[in-house]
Each structure stands twice: as C-alpha cells, then as structure tokens.
Design a protein around this motif. Structure first.
Motif, PDB file in Angstrom:
ATOM      1  N   ALA A   1       0.839  -1.200   0.000  1.00 22.68           N
ATOM      2  CA  ALA A   1       0.000   0.000   0.000  1.00 22.68           C
ATOM      3  C   ALA A   1       0.872   1.248   0.000  1.00 22.68           C
ATOM      4  O   ALA A   1       1.921   1.292   0.649  1.00 22.68           O
ATOM      5  N   VAL A   2       0.422   2.270  -0.724  1.00 25.76           N
ATOM      6  CA  VAL A   2       1.163   3.524  -0.818  1.00 25.76           C
ATOM      7  C   VAL A   2       0.181   4.658  -1.096  1.00 25.76           C
ATOM      8  O   VAL A   2      -0.878   4.444  -1.685  1.00 25.76           O
ATOM      9  N   LEU A   3       0.538   5.843  -0.649  1.00 19.69           N
ATOM     10  CA  LEU A   3      -0.272   7.027  -0.940  1.00 19.69           C
ATOM     11  C   LEU A   3      -0.076   7.463  -2.380  1.00 19.69           C
ATOM     12  O   LEU A   3       1.030   7.409  -2.906  1.00 19.69           O
ATOM     13  N   THR A   4      -1.128   7.936  -3.002  1.00 19.30           N
ATOM     14  CA  THR A   4      -1.029   8.600  -4.293  1.00 19.30           C
ATOM     15  C   THR A   4      -0.692  10.070  -4.034  1.00 19.30           C
ATOM     16  O   THR A   4      -0.656  10.521  -2.884  1.00 19.30           O
ATOM     17  N   ARG A   5      -0.479  10.836  -5.076  1.00 18.66           N
ATOM     18  CA  ARG A   5      -0.226  12.275  -4.910  1.00 18.66           C
ATOM     19  C   ARG A   5      -1.418  12.930  -4.207  1.00 18.66           C
ATOM     20  O   ARG A   5      -1.267  13.705  -3.281  1.00 18.66           O
ATOM     21  N   LYS A   6      -2.635  12.563  -4.633  1.00  9.50           N
ATOM     22  CA  LYS A   6      -3.850  13.090  -4.007  1.00  9.50           C
ATOM     23  C   LYS A   6      -3.911  12.667  -2.540  1.00  9.50           C
ATOM     24  O   LYS A   6      -4.308  13.434  -1.671  1.00  9.50           O
ATOM     25  N   GLY A   7      -3.492  11.444  -2.255  1.00 16.97           N
ATOM     26  CA  GLY A   7      -3.484  10.946  -0.878  1.00 16.97           C
ATOM     27  C   GLY A   7      -2.463  11.668  -0.007  1.00 16.97           C
ATOM     28  O   GLY A   7      -2.693  11.897   1.168  1.00 16.97           O
ATOM     29  N   GLN A   8      -1.321  12.039  -0.602  1.00 15.00           N
ATOM     30  CA  GLN A   8      -0.311  12.790   0.142  1.00 15.00           C
ATOM     31  C   GLN A   8      -0.891  14.127   0.591  1.00 15.00           C
ATOM     32  O   GLN A   8      -0.673  14.562   1.723  1.00 15.00           O
ATOM     33  N   GLU A   9      -1.620  14.779  -0.300  1.00 19.57           N
ATOM     34  CA  GLU A   9      -2.242  16.062   0.044  1.00 19.57           C
ATOM     35  C   GLU A   9      -3.267  15.894   1.140  1.00 19.57           C
ATOM     36  O   GLU A   9      -3.338  16.694   2.073  1.00 19.57           O
ATOM     37  N   ALA A  10      -4.083  14.834   1.047  1.00 22.50           N
ATOM     38  CA  ALA A  10      -5.107  14.571   2.066  1.00 22.50           C
ATOM     39  C   ALA A  10      -4.466  14.238   3.409  1.00 22.50           C
ATOM     40  O   ALA A  10      -4.940  14.677   4.458  1.00 22.50           O
ATOM     41  N   ALA A  11      -3.383  13.472   3.388  1.00 23.39           N
ATOM     42  CA  ALA A  11      -2.716  13.090   4.633  1.00 23.39           C
ATOM     43  C   ALA A  11      -2.056  14.291   5.295  1.00 23.39           C
ATOM     44  O   ALA A  11      -2.037  14.403   6.514  1.00 23.39           O
ATOM     45  N   THR A  12      -1.534  15.188   4.515  1.00 21.75           N
ATOM     46  CA  THR A  12      -0.902  16.389   5.046  1.00 21.75           C
ATOM     47  C   THR A  12      -1.942  17.322   5.650  1.00 21.75           C
ATOM     48  O   THR A  12      -1.694  17.955   6.674  1.00 21.75           O
TER      49      THR A  12
END
Length: 88
Positions: free
Chosen positions: A75-86
């Motif tokens: 499992a890994v974050l997508t670019r969109k997921g990185q923004e959401a996680a931040t």
C-alpha cells in the motif's frame, strides 16, 4: 450506517493515511492490527476500499480470509493521498 460506524471508518481512514504518510515513499503491508488496538476489521476493510476508490491510496492486493486479519499488500499514498494526509 449509524454514526458510530461512520466514526469508526473515519478514524480508520485517518489512521491509514497517517501510517502511509509516515512510511512514504515506500510501500508497506498494512493490517488493522498495525494501526492499533480497537480498529475493527469491518472498518479497516471499508476504509481501505473507500480510500482506493477515491484515488487516495493504491495497493497491490487486499487479502481477506488468508490470515488472522485482512491485509493490504504494498500500500502507498497517491499524490492526491499525500495532500489529504498532510491536511489531516
């Protein structure tokens, strides 16, 4: 869904994003047990599928019924997921 279930899924979603953000850019195998005590299997499954459907995470496989708990493989974050996680 009742509000308790929604809260459980929401908390699990946040925990998955946080965990993957901590390990980014590496992919990880992730289970409800890795997120901590009190994460329900049903909440973990619902959160993982929803996050993937929304394009926030990617994973190679979701294994269910092959071990003691469901497992997200690679499992890994997508670019969109990185923004959401931040943001969370």
């Amino acid at each position: 869904m009742d509000s308790d279930r929604q809260d459980g899924i929401g908390g699990t979603r946040a925990a998955i994003l946080h965990h993957l953000r901590r390990d980014w850019p590496d992919s990880v195998d992730l289970s409800a047990r890795a997120l901590g005590v009190g994460v329900a299997t049903d909440d973990f499954l619902a959160a993982a599928v929803t996050l993937q459907d929304e394009g926030l995470i990617m994973y190679e496989a979701l294994l269910v019924g092959t071990g003691p708990a469901p497992l997200l493989m690679a499992a890994v974050l997508t670019r969109k997921g990185q923004e959401a996680a931040t943001a969370s």
